[in-house]
Design an enzyme around this catalytic site. Structure first.
Site, mmCIF file in Angstrom:
data_model
loop_
_atom_site.group_PDB
_atom_site.id
_atom_site.type_symbol
_atom_site.label_atom_id
_atom_site.label_comp_id
_atom_site.label_asym_id
_atom_site.label_seq_id
_atom_site.Cartn_x
_atom_site.Cartn_y
_atom_site.Cartn_z
ATOM 1 C CB SER A 60 14.736 0.789 18.749
ATOM 2 O OG SER A 60 13.964 -0.197 18.149
ATOM 3 C CB ALA A 61 14.949 4.605 22.478
#
Ligand code: SAH
Length: 214
Positions: free
Chosen positions: A61-62
């Site tokens: 994930s970012a």
């Protein structure tokens, strides 16, 4: 911690955008080098606010999503935390830093090669353990958990995870379609489960007995 200007810049940006709101989550993200967890070709972008490929069709994930989920979850020192979807182990490492020294992170990964890589990446972190298997069933033998962090999208809240959440526990879990979900924030108070939804998140699918079919 050695000073890392790219990391400081990213964390300052996440604070300005209010993804990062508490010193505990900032300290957790400061304690872990994201670059050390992602495959070599992705390292140049480790301190950009972007998801990265970790192989086998999966993504990490970012950083803003990592921050947002941990702000909702608020892991505290000494707690027991279950993560479903170890991926490369980065999110588990940040959570482990937040619950250290006495808390325990148990993270489950279904793809054997990723479980192996997460195990190698987390080797130096004494309070994190990687399990290979179907995390949609949780880890009944180690339950209950004070915190449950699901980093892949489920069609509905998996029953075993609901049951394995401790009384006064908290869980964050993306629930919805195969590509777009809402982030559910669940709080258990005795036999009551309260739920809030934050729409518009995108995770790879949770595949398993209580998830999507392969
Ligand atoms: N938290 C990870 C990112 C995870 S990406 C990190 O910091 O790197 C989501 C991961 O969930 C993928 O690796 C995927 O293989 C895994 N996954 C999907 N279904 C799963 C299941 N039923 N049990 C365990 N892991 C699962």
């Amino acid at each position: 911690m050695s000073a890392n200007p790219a990391r400081t810049r990213l964390l300052d940006y996440l604070e300005r955008r209010e993804y990062l709101r508490t010193p505990a989550v900032r300290a957790g993200m400061e304690a872990v080098d994201r670059a050390a967890f992602v495959p070599q070709p992705q390292r140049y972008a480790a301190w950009d606010d972007t998801p990265l490929s970790i192989g086998r069709g999966q993504t990490i994930s970012a950083p803003h999503m990592v921050a947002m989920m941990l702000e909702e979850l608020q892991p505290r020192p000494g707690q027991r935390l279950l993560e479903v979807g170890a991926g490369c182990g980065y999110h588990a490492a940040v959570a482990a830093a937040m619950i250290a020294p006495n808390g325990e992170v148990h993270t489950v990964e279904r793809i054997p090669q990723l479980a192996q890589r997460a195990r190698a990446n987390l080797a130096g972190i004494a309070n994190a353990t990687v399990h290979h298997g179907d995390g949609s069933c949780g880890l009944p033998e180690l339950a209950p958990f004070d915190r449950i962090l699901v980093t892949c999208g489920a069609p509905r809240l998996p029953g075993p995870l609901r049951e394995q959440l401790a009384v006064r526990g908290r869980m964050v879990v993306p629930v919805g379609g195969r590509t777009l979900q809402a982030l559910l924030v669940i709080e258990r108070d005795g036999d009551e489960w309260r739920e809030e939804r934050r729409p518009g998140v995108a995770f790879v699918p949770l595949i398993g007995k209580h998830g999507y079919e392969d």
